[in-house]
Design a protein around this motif. Structure first.
Motif, PDB file in Angstrom:
ATOM      1  N   ASN A  19       0.839  -1.206   0.000  1.00  0.00           N
ATOM      2  CA  ASN A  19       0.000   0.000   0.000  1.00  0.00           C
ATOM      3  C   ASN A  19       0.869   1.249   0.000  1.00  0.00           C
ATOM      4  O   ASN A  19       0.608   2.213  -0.721  1.00  0.00           O
ATOM      5  CB  ASN A  19      -0.887   0.081   1.256  1.00  0.00           C
ATOM      6  CG  ASN A  19      -1.902  -1.032   1.376  1.00  0.00           C
ATOM      7  OD1 ASN A  19      -2.101  -1.575   2.458  1.00  0.00           O
ATOM      8  ND2 ASN A  19      -2.548  -1.391   0.278  1.00  0.00           N
ATOM      9  N   VAL A  41     -11.785   4.838   2.235  1.00  0.00           N
ATOM     10  CA  VAL A  41     -13.025   4.401   1.589  1.00  0.00           C
ATOM     11  C   VAL A  41     -13.793   3.401   2.454  1.00  0.00           C
ATOM     12  O   VAL A  41     -13.777   2.195   2.230  1.00  0.00           O
ATOM     13  CB  VAL A  41     -12.768   3.861   0.157  1.00  0.00           C
ATOM     14  CG1 VAL A  41     -12.258   4.987  -0.740  1.00  0.00           C
ATOM     15  CG2 VAL A  41     -11.771   2.713   0.133  1.00  0.00           C
ATOM     16  N   HIS A  44     -16.495   1.350   0.596  1.00  0.00           N
ATOM     17  CA  HIS A  44     -15.935   0.163  -0.059  1.00  0.00           C
ATOM     18  C   HIS A  44     -15.691  -0.961   0.951  1.00  0.00           C
ATOM     19  O   HIS A  44     -15.838  -2.137   0.626  1.00  0.00           O
ATOM     20  CB  HIS A  44     -14.634   0.508  -0.777  1.00  0.00           C
ATOM     21  CG  HIS A  44     -14.841   1.127  -2.125  1.00  0.00           C
ATOM     22  ND1 HIS A  44     -14.737   2.476  -2.355  1.00  0.00           N
ATOM     23  CD2 HIS A  44     -15.170   0.577  -3.309  1.00  0.00           C
ATOM     24  CE1 HIS A  44     -14.985   2.725  -3.632  1.00  0.00           C
ATOM     25  NE2 HIS A  44     -15.248   1.587  -4.235  1.00  0.00           N
ATOM     26  N   GLN A 132     -16.155   3.103  -7.166  1.00  0.00           N
ATOM     27  CA  GLN A 132     -14.833   3.701  -7.377  1.00  0.00           C
ATOM     28  C   GLN A 132     -14.855   4.673  -8.565  1.00  0.00           C
ATOM     29  O   GLN A 132     -14.222   5.734  -8.519  1.00  0.00           O
ATOM     30  CB  GLN A 132     -13.796   2.593  -7.597  1.00  0.00           C
ATOM     31  CG  GLN A 132     -12.371   3.110  -7.678  1.00  0.00           C
ATOM     32  CD  GLN A 132     -11.339   1.994  -7.586  1.00  0.00           C
ATOM     33  OE1 GLN A 132     -11.655   0.848  -7.245  1.00  0.00           O
ATOM     34  NE2 GLN A 132     -10.105   2.308  -7.897  1.00  0.00           N
ATOM     35  N   ASP A 135     -16.283   7.792  -7.256  1.00  0.00           N
ATOM     36  CA  ASP A 135     -15.275   8.481  -6.427  1.00  0.00           C
ATOM     37  C   ASP A 135     -14.413   9.402  -7.285  1.00  0.00           C
ATOM     38  O   ASP A 135     -14.125  10.542  -6.913  1.00  0.00           O
ATOM     39  CB  ASP A 135     -14.289   7.468  -5.791  1.00  0.00           C
ATOM     40  CG  ASP A 135     -14.941   6.546  -4.783  1.00  0.00           C
ATOM     41  OD1 ASP A 135     -16.028   6.868  -4.296  1.00  0.00           O
ATOM     42  OD2 ASP A 135     -14.329   5.484  -4.503  1.00  0.00           O
ATOM     43  N   GLN A 150      -5.215  -1.856  -9.524  1.00  0.00           N
ATOM     44  CA  GLN A 150      -6.373  -0.977  -9.721  1.00  0.00           C
ATOM     45  C   GLN A 150      -6.529  -0.502 -11.162  1.00  0.00           C
ATOM     46  O   GLN A 150      -7.467   0.224 -11.477  1.00  0.00           O
ATOM     47  CB  GLN A 150      -6.270   0.248  -8.798  1.00  0.00           C
ATOM     48  CG  GLN A 150      -6.258  -0.092  -7.318  1.00  0.00           C
ATOM     49  CD  GLN A 150      -7.542  -0.783  -6.876  1.00  0.00           C
ATOM     50  OE1 GLN A 150      -8.635  -0.350  -7.215  1.00  0.00           O
ATOM     51  NE2 GLN A 150      -7.406  -1.876  -6.140  1.00  0.00           N
ATOM     52  N   MET A 196       1.935  -8.689  -2.616  1.00  0.00           N
ATOM     53  CA  MET A 196       1.729  -8.600  -1.178  1.00  0.00           C
ATOM     54  C   MET A 196       0.301  -8.120  -0.939  1.00  0.00           C
ATOM     55  O   MET A 196      -0.118  -7.120  -1.498  1.00  0.00           O
ATOM     56  CB  MET A 196       2.736  -7.608  -0.582  1.00  0.00           C
ATOM     57  CG  MET A 196       2.693  -7.552   0.932  1.00  0.00           C
ATOM     58  SD  MET A 196       3.906  -6.390   1.625  1.00  0.00           S
ATOM     59  CE  MET A 196       5.444  -7.268   1.372  1.00  0.00           C
TER      60      MET A 196
END
Ligand code: TYM
Length: 332
Positions: A19, A41, A44, A132, A135, A150, A196
């Motif tokens: 991340n 989010v 989500h 999304q 968003d 993504q 990961m």
């Protein structure tokens, strides 16, 4: 000034190294050059079951980590998705513009629902990418900084923006993905053939940013490499070593070439020991800063209140325009 928008889920416990290197690090850099909107989010998050008290705590924890990572509320708009009701409202319109088959082709849904079983997976999980889309379009974002996983969702966003604009007239900015090649995909330390992730990685393969630094060092030192001994970047033939070099290079700013030179003739043990140290130096202050923000809920709340206000101003304008385009009768 071009605008960026991105989001991150409030996962239990801690963000992981993927991340941070794949997304959050770029968010921090982009707040200097862009009009930046970043959000946690929570809408989500409930596509899979959440305990209410834990969701609340994890949302705070996510905000604290983003601030600890370097987001500056003076330089970016940081907010919680559910504080801006326009996300759910625009998502409905986007749902009605998306083909069922088109949504069914989203690979993340396929992966996640396969794991849960078709009857347990929620309809919300199915329409997750469309939320999304909303968003991103609400803020007329030019670029969306994310990791490679993504990309398909950004492509859907582009398709739906173009579809809406074609049908109703120019309304939405068509965004570009902002994905850095080097860090687009950080791999599991134990299985460098998978990314990961909280869901797929084993505890030893997953570096949580809020783990005890000793645990982190141990995970790095026991990372899987290969039976060869040469320290060289070769993602195809030496994925484990290459992943470690990527992490090392990104955290220290040293070029991959310089690292290859530094470790010429040395074994994997030397590389891993040094990287473990680099990681400890990174996570130790990160943990401390996160705790400081958690200990100061008033500051955190005021950051979020200000963020929600700034976000709503933009989102409300886009939604009003969209409602008019769609043909909803204005409320008098
Ligand atoms: P999420 O919460 O799963 O992940 C947050 C960000 O981390 C990136 N990432 C990785 N990057 C490199 N290597 C990895 N192993 C790795 N694992 C995760 C993700 O690509 C992501 O950028 N759907 C999004 C959240 C979202 C969003 C948005 C993003 C909701 N609305 C609007 C951008 C714009 C998600 O679940 O990310």
């Amino acid at each position: 000034v071009p605008r960026v928008l991105s989001g991150i889920q409030p996962t239990a416990g801690s963000f992981h190294l993927g991340n941070y290197l794949g997304a959050v690090r770029q968010w921090v850099a982009l707040q200097e050059s862009h009009d930046a909107f970043y959000m946690v989010v929570d809408l989500h998050a409930i596509t899979v079951p959440q305990d209410p008290a834990e969701l609340r705590a994890n949302t705070r924890l996510a905000v604290a980590q983003l601030l600890a990572a370097g987001l500056d509320p003076e330089r970016c708009t940081l907010f919680v998705q559910s504080h801006v009701p326009e996300h759910a409202q625009l998502a409905w319109i986007m749902n009605c513009l998306t083909g069922f088959g088109e949504a069914a082709r989203m690979t993340q849904f396929k992966d996640k629902s396969a794991k849960q079983g078709a009857d347990r997976a929620s309809v919300g999980l199915f329409t997750y990418p469309i939320l999304q889309v909303a968003d991103i379009l609400l803020y007329q974002a030019n670029e969306v900084p994310v990791g490679e996983d993504q990309r398909q969702h950004i492509e859907l966003t582009r398709d739906l923006a173009e579809r809406f604009n074609g049908r109703f007239g120019a309304t939405f900015t068509v965004p570009e993905p902002y994905i850095l090649k080097e860090t687009a995909k950080i791999y599991d330390l134990q299985d460098p053939s998978i990314k990961m992730s909280k869901s797929a990685s084993t505890p030893k393969g997953l570096v949580n940013l809020l783990d005890d630094p000793k645990t982190t060092a141990k995970k790095v030192r026991s990372a899987v490499t290969d039976t060869d001994t040469v320290i060289r970047f070769d993602a195809e033939h030496k994925p484990g070593v290459s992943n470690l070099l990527t992490i090392y290079s990104t955290l220290t700013g040293a070029g991959i070439g310089a690292l290859e030179e530094k470790y010429e003739g040395k074994g994997y043990g030397a590389l891993k020991t040094d990287l473990a140290e680099v990681m400890v130096e990174f996570v130790t202050p990160f943990r401390e800063r996160t705790q400081q923000y958690l200990d100061d809920p008033e500051t955190l709340d005021s950051v979020l209140a200000k963020g929600a206000e700034k976000a709503r101003a933009v989102a409300a304008e886009t939604l009003a325009h969209t409602y008019e385009r769609v043909g909803f009768l204005p409320a008098k």
